[in-house]
Design a protein around this motif. Structure first.
Motif, PDB file in Angstrom:
ATOM      1  N   MET A   1      52.515  48.880  36.779  1.00 42.66           N
ATOM      2  CA  MET A   1      52.161  47.545  37.216  1.00 42.66           C
ATOM      3  C   MET A   1      51.796  46.728  35.968  1.00 42.66           C
ATOM      4  SD  MET A   1      49.429  46.021  39.974  1.00 42.66           S
ATOM      5  CE  MET A   1      48.986  47.474  40.748  1.00 42.66           C
ATOM      6  N   ILE A   2      52.434  45.594  35.835  1.00 41.12           N
ATOM      7  CA  ILE A   2      52.276  44.785  34.630  1.00 41.12           C
ATOM      8  C   ILE A   2      50.866  44.219  34.473  1.00 41.12           C
ATOM      9  CG2 ILE A   2      53.152  42.616  35.591  1.00 41.12           C
ATOM     10  CD1 ILE A   2      54.626  42.459  32.735  1.00 41.12           C
ATOM     11  N   SER A   3      50.246  43.799  35.569  1.00 41.41           N
ATOM     12  CA  SER A   3      48.881  43.255  35.480  1.00 41.41           C
ATOM     13  C   SER A   3      47.912  44.288  34.934  1.00 41.41           C
ATOM     14  CB  SER A   3      48.395  42.780  36.851  1.00 41.41           C
ATOM     15  OG  SER A   3      49.088  41.632  37.252  1.00 41.41           O
ATOM     16  N   LYS A   4      48.020  45.511  35.426  1.00 39.16           N
ATOM     17  CA  LYS A   4      47.111  46.563  34.968  1.00 39.16           C
ATOM     18  C   LYS A   4      47.355  46.883  33.491  1.00 39.16           C
ATOM     19  CE  LYS A   4      44.936  50.769  36.484  1.00 39.16           C
ATOM     20  NZ  LYS A   4      44.814  51.717  37.585  1.00 39.16           N
ATOM     21  N   LEU A  11      44.471  43.792  26.798  1.00 40.53           N
ATOM     22  CA  LEU A  11      43.171  43.123  26.683  1.00 40.53           C
ATOM     23  C   LEU A  11      42.011  44.106  26.505  1.00 40.53           C
ATOM     24  CD1 LEU A  11      43.619  40.294  29.343  1.00 40.53           C
ATOM     25  CD2 LEU A  11      43.970  40.173  26.863  1.00 40.53           C
ATOM     26  N   GLY A  12      42.215  45.367  26.877  1.00 37.86           N
ATOM     27  CA  GLY A  12      41.188  46.388  26.670  1.00 37.86           C
ATOM     28  C   GLY A  12      40.047  46.374  27.672  1.00 37.86           C
ATOM     29  N   TRP A  13      40.276  45.836  28.874  1.00 34.87           N
ATOM     30  CA  TRP A  13      39.246  45.782  29.905  1.00 34.87           C
ATOM     31  C   TRP A  13      39.300  47.024  30.781  1.00 34.87           C
ATOM     32  CZ3 TRP A  13      35.932  41.644  31.778  1.00 34.87           C
ATOM     33  CH2 TRP A  13      35.799  40.593  30.860  1.00 34.87           C
ATOM     34  N   LYS A  14      38.187  47.284  31.499  1.00 36.72           N
ATOM     35  CA  LYS A  14      38.089  48.411  32.420  1.00 36.72           C
ATOM     36  C   LYS A  14      37.759  47.891  33.818  1.00 36.72           C
ATOM     37  CE  LYS A  14      34.945  50.192  29.789  1.00 36.72           C
ATOM     38  NZ  LYS A  14      33.829  50.916  29.246  1.00 36.72           N
ATOM     39  N   PHE A  39      38.990  33.066  35.599  1.00 39.81           N
ATOM     40  CA  PHE A  39      40.062  33.064  36.606  1.00 39.81           C
ATOM     41  C   PHE A  39      41.213  33.991  36.215  1.00 39.81           C
ATOM     42  CE2 PHE A  39      43.892  31.323  38.647  1.00 39.81           C
ATOM     43  CZ  PHE A  39      43.539  31.494  39.971  1.00 39.81           C
ATOM     44  N   PRO A  40      41.796  33.858  35.012  1.00 43.22           N
ATOM     45  CA  PRO A  40      42.895  34.783  34.691  1.00 43.22           C
ATOM     46  C   PRO A  40      42.452  36.248  34.620  1.00 43.22           C
ATOM     47  CG  PRO A  40      42.436  33.330  32.814  1.00 43.22           C
ATOM     48  CD  PRO A  40      41.624  32.842  33.971  1.00 43.22           C
ATOM     49  N   ILE A  41      41.227  36.501  34.141  1.00 42.35           N
ATOM     50  CA  ILE A  41      40.715  37.882  34.112  1.00 42.35           C
ATOM     51  C   ILE A  41      40.597  38.404  35.551  1.00 42.35           C
ATOM     52  CG2 ILE A  41      38.656  39.297  33.616  1.00 42.35           C
ATOM     53  CD1 ILE A  41      40.239  38.725  31.099  1.00 42.35           C
ATOM     54  N   ALA A  42      40.088  37.575  36.454  1.00 44.94           N
ATOM     55  CA  ALA A  42      39.940  37.983  37.859  1.00 44.94           C
ATOM     56  C   ALA A  42      41.298  38.233  38.510  1.00 44.94           C
ATOM     57  CB  ALA A  42      39.168  36.919  38.634  1.00 44.94           C
ATOM     58  N   ILE A  43      42.282  37.386  38.226  1.00 51.07           N
ATOM     59  CA  ILE A  43      43.625  37.569  38.802  1.00 51.07           C
ATOM     60  C   ILE A  43      44.227  38.885  38.297  1.00 51.07           C
ATOM     61  CG2 ILE A  43      45.998  36.679  38.826  1.00 51.07           C
ATOM     62  CD1 ILE A  43      44.119  35.137  40.682  1.00 51.07           C
ATOM     63  N   LEU A  44      44.099  39.160  36.997  1.00 51.89           N
ATOM     64  CA  LEU A  44      44.615  40.424  36.464  1.00 51.89           C
ATOM     65  C   LEU A  44      43.898  41.618  37.083  1.00 51.89           C
ATOM     66  CD1 LEU A  44      45.025  39.479  32.698  1.00 51.89           C
ATOM     67  CD2 LEU A  44      46.870  40.083  34.282  1.00 51.89           C
ATOM     68  N   ALA A  45      42.576  41.530  37.223  1.00 52.80           N
ATOM     69  CA  ALA A  45      41.812  42.623  37.829  1.00 52.80           C
ATOM     70  C   ALA A  45      42.213  42.814  39.288  1.00 52.80           C
ATOM     71  CB  ALA A  45      40.314  42.357  37.717  1.00 52.80           C
ATOM     72  N   ARG A  46      42.286  41.716  40.021  1.00 55.88           N
ATOM     73  CA  ARG A  46      42.688  41.791  41.440  1.00 55.88           C
ATOM     74  C   ARG A  46      44.047  42.465  41.567  1.00 55.88           C
ATOM     75  NH1 ARG A  46      45.029  36.555  44.352  1.00 55.88           N
ATOM     76  NH2 ARG A  46      46.658  37.108  42.890  1.00 55.88           N
ATOM     77  N   ASN A  47      44.995  42.036  40.762  1.00 57.13           N
ATOM     78  CA  ASN A  47      46.332  42.622  40.828  1.00 57.13           C
ATOM     79  C   ASN A  47      46.328  44.084  40.395  1.00 57.13           C
ATOM     80  OD1 ASN A  47      47.197  40.129  41.682  1.00 57.13           O
ATOM     81  ND2 ASN A  47      48.157  39.570  39.744  1.00 57.13           N
ATOM     82  N   SER A  48      45.471  44.443  39.454  1.00 63.09           N
ATOM     83  CA  SER A  48      45.366  45.833  39.010  1.00 63.09           C
ATOM     84  C   SER A  48      44.877  46.743  40.125  1.00 63.09           C
ATOM     85  CB  SER A  48      44.408  45.936  37.814  1.00 63.09           C
ATOM     86  OG  SER A  48      44.915  45.235  36.709  1.00 63.09           O
ATOM     87  N   TRP A  49      43.941  46.238  40.930  1.00 65.10           N
ATOM     88  CA  TRP A  49      43.437  47.013  42.065  1.00 65.10           C
ATOM     89  C   TRP A  49      44.443  47.035  43.216  1.00 65.10           C
ATOM     90  CZ3 TRP A  49      38.549  44.988  39.973  1.00 65.10           C
ATOM     91  CH2 TRP A  49      37.617  45.980  39.696  1.00 65.10           C
TER      92      TRP A  49
END
Length: 177
Positions: A1-4, A11-14, A39-49
């Motif tokens: 998954m590209i977002s994850k 970006l190195g986030w967990k 907002f973009p961090i939240a969208i990436l996190a949401r999509n990762s989950w």
């Protein structure tokens, strides 16, 4: 998954915690909301989950030519002409869907506030749904999720619970929280 991949590898986030798969309706409160980066961090996190999280917007945003983009991102229009009460309008949106997860900022702005808005709380009570806390921890580059919290009849105690969850979290601009 590209977002994850972007979220974790580039970006190195967990991601800390899980969205409850068994719950089809709840409110997600995201804080501290101190930067446009949230907002973009939240969208990436949401999509990762891999969980669909919705947001609300005024009805006019969902008209052509760009309305499809807002719907595609998980937006739901709220028609405020039928009611002067935004809380009731959003509770109606919850009641019209079998599955609806709504993300809101309890601060209502990226600026420093003395106290949070209460709309999310009244929406959760009116729609009879739990609240999940979503923390933007820029210090440790992680998004932290709480367990679902069901509001009680003691608003003061409930808000202390929320504030306690976020007390050591540092947003992108910690001086604004």
């Amino acid at each position: 998954m590209i977002s994850k991949f972007i979220y974790t590898k580039i970006l190195g986030w967990k991601l800390v915690g899980e969205f409850p798969k068994e719950l089809k309706k709840y409110i997600v409160i995201g804080a501290p909301h101190t930067s446009w980066k949230d907002f973009p961090i939240a969208i990436l996190a949401r999509n990762s989950w891999g969980v669909k999280i919705n947001f609300i917007g005024k009805k006019s945003l969902f008209k052509p030519p760009f309305g499809f983009i807002f719907r595609w991102l998980g937006g739901a229009p709220v028609d405020r002409s039928k009611s002067n009460n935004k809380v009731d309008a959003i509770v109606d949106v919850f009641n019209k869907h079998d599955e609806f997860r709504l993300a809101l900022s309890p601060e209502g702005t990226r600026k420093k506030v003395d106290k949070w808005k209460t709309g999310f709380y009244y929406i959760a009570k009116g729609a009879n749904v739990p609240i999940i806390m979503f923390a933007f921890d820029f210090e440790h580059k992680q998004i932290i999720l709480s367990e679902p919290f069901y509001p009680t009849d003691n608003m003061e105690s409930d808000f202390e619970h929320f504030y306690s969850f976020y007390k050591d979290i540092k947003g992108a601009n910690p001086e604004l929280f």
